[in-house]
Design an enzyme around this catalytic site. Structure first.
Site, mmCIF file in Angstrom:
data_model
loop_
_atom_site.group_PDB
_atom_site.id
_atom_site.type_symbol
_atom_site.label_atom_id
_atom_site.label_comp_id
_atom_site.label_asym_id
_atom_site.label_seq_id
_atom_site.Cartn_x
_atom_site.Cartn_y
_atom_site.Cartn_z
ATOM 1 C CB CYS A 1 -3.180 -5.246 8.613
ATOM 2 S SG CYS A 1 -2.464 -5.851 8.149
ATOM 3 C CB ALA B 1 -0.654 -0.166 1.220
ATOM 4 C CG ASP C 1 4.176 -6.657 6.371
ATOM 5 O OD1 ASP C 1 5.715 -6.249 7.221
ATOM 6 O OD2 ASP C 1 3.229 -6.718 6.245
#
Length: 342
Positions: free
Chosen positions: A186, A37, A128
């Site tokens: 997430c 992302a 991440d």
């Protein structure tokens, strides 16, 4: 030369960049670690801005669940299950054919991080997990390369710019990674695209300031945003911490080789990645033939997918495998050993 002025005319008109700044961008090389992302947004913005060389490093492939927030990719990329670095490079070449794109379909770890940052003017964090961020931090402090940390989960995001020997490093601010299960991920909180856009925009803005040598305009803080709660704040910081393990004591522990394979739970994927401890190249055609007798196999030029029962293994040419269907590292390691080998 007139083509350059025309393409970037609105950017050149901006006082912070101007013609000299644009020339510097065209001569620069940026490394983006992670093309998900944040990373795909960074890559598109830097390509449109005319950063002459982009080095993209990513270990993963495009899936349909990515498309909600990873704006570089399309349904076609997901259908083909293209590696994200390949898909991003394909789109960048359509956006700006003058940009030189360097691809690294790899897991970034101690064995390659120093090679990856070599020759780069700035590093952007699109990862991440803190394990990789500490690795980037160690390598950049050791080699005096500027880098820009960023993270997003749910509606919350954070970013800071690290200039070795001039600003606090990541370990100055976060001496230890957050304890397991102490922070949302997430997997538990999801993520919405607006926060991705904001964090990536600030990271790219900071990169442009660094590359055009407008360092007086850097925000010099830990910036935090929550687009759902309408919270915007920054925490200013001063000098590097003298007893910081990384920038104070120059201990770069993450750059030391390990004796075991790397294993990491992938955020939001119900999957684990396993990487071999030593560099190796897999003959995907031969492995495909071997696995067809025990399960369903699909392959392209970059990876192989193998399904057995409730589990799916995606194997890359560098012997990395993403094992879907489990969050348990021990189970993933067992499946890797069973089907791929030691």
């Amino acid at each position: 030369m007139s083509e350059v002025i025309n393409r970037y005319s609105q950017q050149i008109l901006f006082d912070g960049i101007g013609r000299h700044g644009q020339d510097r961008l065209l001569e620069s090389r940026a490394l983006i670690i992670g093309c998900g992302a944040l990373g795909s947004a960074q890559a598109e913005a830097l390509a449109r801005a005319g950063v002459g060389k982009l080095r993209l490093a990513d270990r993963d492939f495009v899936e349909f669940s990515n498309l909600q927030r990873q704006t570089m990719f399309t349904e076609s990329d997901a259908t083909k299950r293209l590696p994200k670095a390949i898909a991003a490079a394909n789109h960048i070449r359509e956006i700006n054919s003058d940009i030189e794109v360097e691809l690294e379909i790899t897991d970034v770890n101690h064995s390659n991080i120093e090679r990856l940052i070599h020759g780069c003017d700035v590093i952007l964090d699109g990862t991440d997990n803190f394990t990789t961020r500490y690795l980037i931090n160690d390598a950049c402090v050791k080699h005096n390369v500027d880098w820009i940390y960023g993270a997003a989960v749910g509606s919350y995001g954070v970013t800071m710019t690290i200039r070795p020997n001039e600003s606090p490093c990541l370990r100055c601010v976060f001496p230890e990674a957050p304890a397991a299960a102490s922070a949302p991920t997430c997997d538990t909180a999801g993520v919405i695209m607006p926060i991705i856009s904001i964090v990536a925009a600030v990271q790219v803005s900071e990169a442009l300031k660094l590359l055009t040598r407008q360092t007086d305009s850097l925000h010099n803080s830990l910036m935090q945003f929550d687009v759902w709660r309408n919270e915007w704040r920054h925490i200013s910081f001063g000098e590097p911490t003298p007893d910081c393990a990384t920038c104070g004591l120059h201990r770069f522990e993450t750059l030391e080789p390990d004796s075991h394979e790397f294993a990491a739970i992938l955020c939001g994927r119900h999957a684990v990645q396993i990487s071999p401890s030593q560099p190796v190249q897999v003959d995907l055609a031969a492995l495909s033939q071997k696995l067809r007798s025990v399960g369903e196999v699909k392959a392209n030029d970059y990876l192989l997918r193998f399904r057995s029962g409730d589990y799916e293994l995606t194997v890359f040419q560098d012997a990395r495998s993403i094992i879907r269907g489990t969050d348990d590292i021990a189970t993933a390691r067992s499946l890797y050993a069973k089907y791929i080998g030691n």
